[in-house]
Design an enzyme around this catalytic site. Structure first.
Site, PDB file in Angstrom:
ATOM      1  N   ASP A 167     -36.675  73.847 -63.241  1.00  0.00           N
ATOM      2  CA  ASP A 167     -36.443  75.106 -63.966  1.00  0.00           C
ATOM      3  C   ASP A 167     -34.943  75.370 -63.955  1.00  0.00           C
ATOM      4  O   ASP A 167     -34.356  75.604 -62.897  1.00  0.00           O
ATOM      5  CB  ASP A 167     -37.210  76.223 -63.234  1.00  0.00           C
ATOM      6  CG  ASP A 167     -36.933  77.620 -63.797  1.00  0.00           C
ATOM      7  OD1 ASP A 167     -36.134  77.752 -64.739  1.00  0.00           O
ATOM      8  OD2 ASP A 167     -37.533  78.586 -63.273  1.00  0.00           O
TER       9      ASP A 167
ATOM     10  N   TRP B 108     -38.465  82.543 -57.870  1.00  0.00           N
ATOM     11  CA  TRP B 108     -38.978  81.835 -59.062  1.00  0.00           C
ATOM     12  C   TRP B 108     -39.666  80.524 -58.680  1.00  0.00           C
ATOM     13  O   TRP B 108     -40.657  80.132 -59.282  1.00  0.00           O
ATOM     14  CB  TRP B 108     -37.868  81.609 -60.089  1.00  0.00           C
ATOM     15  CG  TRP B 108     -37.330  82.906 -60.631  1.00  0.00           C
ATOM     16  CD1 TRP B 108     -36.045  83.354 -60.562  1.00  0.00           C
ATOM     17  CD2 TRP B 108     -38.069  83.933 -61.313  1.00  0.00           C
ATOM     18  NE1 TRP B 108     -35.941  84.587 -61.141  1.00  0.00           N
ATOM     19  CE2 TRP B 108     -37.161  84.967 -61.614  1.00  0.00           C
ATOM     20  CE3 TRP B 108     -39.407  84.087 -61.695  1.00  0.00           C
ATOM     21  CZ2 TRP B 108     -37.543  86.139 -62.289  1.00  0.00           C
ATOM     22  CZ3 TRP B 108     -39.797  85.254 -62.366  1.00  0.00           C
ATOM     23  CH2 TRP B 108     -38.867  86.256 -62.656  1.00  0.00           C
TER      24      TRP B 108
ATOM     25  N   LYS C 171     -31.247  83.900 -70.235  1.00  0.00           N
ATOM     26  CA  LYS C 171     -30.241  84.015 -69.194  1.00  0.00           C
ATOM     27  C   LYS C 171     -28.885  83.549 -69.736  1.00  0.00           C
ATOM     28  O   LYS C 171     -27.929  84.286 -69.726  1.00  0.00           O
ATOM     29  CB  LYS C 171     -30.622  83.192 -67.958  1.00  0.00           C
ATOM     30  CG  LYS C 171     -32.012  83.495 -67.404  1.00  0.00           C
ATOM     31  CD  LYS C 171     -32.095  84.856 -66.726  1.00  0.00           C
ATOM     32  CE  LYS C 171     -33.502  85.372 -66.560  1.00  0.00           C
ATOM     33  NZ  LYS C 171     -34.299  84.676 -65.583  1.00  0.00           N
TER      34      LYS C 171
HETATM   35  C1  LIG Z   1     -35.695  84.756 -65.170  1.00  0.00           C
HETATM   36  C2  LIG Z   1     -36.206  83.514 -64.583  1.00  0.00           C
HETATM   37  C3  LIG Z   1     -37.555  83.145 -64.709  1.00  0.00           C
HETATM   38  C4  LIG Z   1     -38.580  84.007 -65.410  1.00  0.00           C
HETATM   39  O1  LIG Z   1     -38.349  84.018 -66.753  1.00  0.00           O
HETATM   40  P1  LIG Z   1     -39.336  84.736 -67.793  1.00  0.00           P
HETATM   41  O2  LIG Z   1     -38.863  84.187 -69.078  1.00  0.00           O
HETATM   42  O3  LIG Z   1     -39.103  86.207 -67.639  1.00  0.00           O
HETATM   43  O4  LIG Z   1     -40.720  84.359 -67.457  1.00  0.00           O
HETATM   44  C5  LIG Z   1     -37.938  81.948 -64.168  1.00  0.00           C
HETATM   45  N1  LIG Z   1     -37.070  81.137 -63.528  1.00  0.00           N
HETATM   46  C6  LIG Z   1     -35.773  81.474 -63.387  1.00  0.00           C
HETATM   47  C7  LIG Z   1     -34.851  80.545 -62.676  1.00  0.00           C
HETATM   48  C8  LIG Z   1     -35.297  82.663 -63.907  1.00  0.00           C
HETATM   49  O5  LIG Z   1     -34.011  82.999 -63.769  1.00  0.00           O
END
Ligand SMILES: *Cc1c(COP(=O)(O)O)cnc(C)c1O
Length: 360
Positions: free
Chosen positions: A171, A101, A195
């Site tokens: 993030d 990511w 998540k």
């Molecule tokens: C799942 C995830 C993403 C991507 O998320 P989307 O909403 O599918 O674009 C980005 N960063 C992290 C840390 C993730 O776990």
């Protein structure tokens, strides 16, 4: 009805209480005679839902008044582009590469300017968080970017990088609301909610007010300019209404559970059960260096692909689902987000112990 123990990395388990409440309100939300899915995002009743969600989130995370809370669409993946579009005044930023990511965000930033790799843990398949105490950050960098909890590899920063005065962008998709954080340490902190917070469809971004300006890269779409969203309280266009409503219910649930300090304790207790088992097991092995272990995503392997597949199959049949590791890394991964009860982890460990005895 029989519910499984769901170890999915996302979309993931939600608190059963929240789902039951939503079910009870499905046809008639609090006497409105409508489902939240059916109501106008401009109505008084919906306005109360989104305002209350923001208020509860601010309380839970102790968000200072000089930070805006935005409810956005496009997932974390679209936000990867919004970061450089809104922040790259000098067209240069530093990225710490701790997994897929972080790498995707870095690659996206390269479309808009110079993205510099400050540190990486690629040398050991992202199984640790690199030392970030003295990074090669230069004065002309607009920000430093991290992925704080690496969902796929199961690592987590235990201390934030020294950004040498630069704005920190983080993030937190897979550790959102799993423990308290100090919002003032960040310029921008954001995550997809699917998540650890709610259903898919929404990104929550918490952004320091002075970083929300009209000074964005030329060509930035109106919708991706944070100022558009902030000026309109996330209602510039139709927001993901139902997702925000469920997130709001999860915020209430978290408050009832005692807030983020209590969640942290609960999550540490759950993770310890699983890591302690992995540390003594002769069959299963955790793949992450102990000092970098995530509380949320726990990858492990047997060292034998066939045995991994057998484990996943038998676990699924026994009601422990979505334990297969990410398609890029294989093995197993147990995601044990806020909504996973402690019994779920205890029962998984009992099952792993039984499997180990039968297969050694
Ligand atoms: C799942 C995830 C993403 C991507 O998320 P989307 O909403 O599918 O674009 C980005 N960063 C992290 C840390 C993730 O776990």
């Amino acid at each position: 009805m029989s519910r499984v123990y769901n170890f999915s990395a996302g979309p993931a388990m939600l608190p059963e209480e929240v789902l039951k409440e939503a079910a009870a309100e499905m046809l008639d939300y609090q006497g409105s005679g409508q489902s939240v899915m059916e109501m106008s995002h401009r109505s008084k009743v919906y306005d109360a839902i989104i305002k209350e969600a923001e208020k509860d989130l601010r309380e839970l995370m102790n968000i200072p008044d000089n930070y805006k809370v935005l409810f956005l669409q496009g997932g974390a993946s679209l936000f990867f582009a919004q970061v450089p579009m809104n922040l790259m005044k000098n067209k240069k930023a530093g990225y710490i590469l701790t997994g897929q990511w972080a790498k995707k965000a870095y690659q996206e930033a390269k479309i808009y300017g110079e993205a510099v790799e400050l540190a990486s843990s690629a040398d050991k398949t992202f199984s640790y968080i690199p030392d970030c105490s003295d990074l090669p950050i230069t004065d002309d960098m607009d920000y430093v970017y991290i992925c704080e909890n690496n969902t796929i590899y199961g690592t987590k920063y235990k201390t934030l990088p020294d950004t040498k005065g630069k704005i920190l962008v983080s993030d937190i998709s897979s550790c959102f609301l799993s423990e308290p954080i100090d919002v003032t340490k960040y310029g921008v902190v954001y995550g997809g909610v699917q998540k650890n917070v709610g259903p898919a469809g929404c990104v929550i971004a918490i952004i320091r007010e002075d970083l929300i300006t009209d000074d964005v890269l030329p060509g930035t779409p109106t919708m991706m300019k944070w100022k558009t969203q902030a000026d309109n309280d996330s209602l510039y266009n139709t927001p993901p209404c139902y997702t925000i409503y469920i997130c709001g219910k999860v915020f209430k649930w978290l408050k009832k559970m005692g807030g983020l300090e209590a969640m942290k304790k609960h999550n540490e207790e759950k993770a310890k059960i699983l890591y302690d088992f992995l540390d003594q097991s002769k069959l299963f092995k955790g793949t992450v260096e102990p000092a970098s272990r995530s509380l949320m995503n726990v990858p492990f392997v047997t060292g034998n692909e066939e045995l991994d597949a057998k484990f996943v199959k038998e676990a699924t049949a026994a009601g422990f689902v979505n334990l297969k590791g990410h398609r890029t890394v294989g093995g197993m991964r147990a995601s044990i987000y806020n909504a996973m009860p402690i019994e779920g982890v205890k029962k998984l460990v009992e099952f792993m112990d039984k499997f180990e005895k039968e297969n050694s």
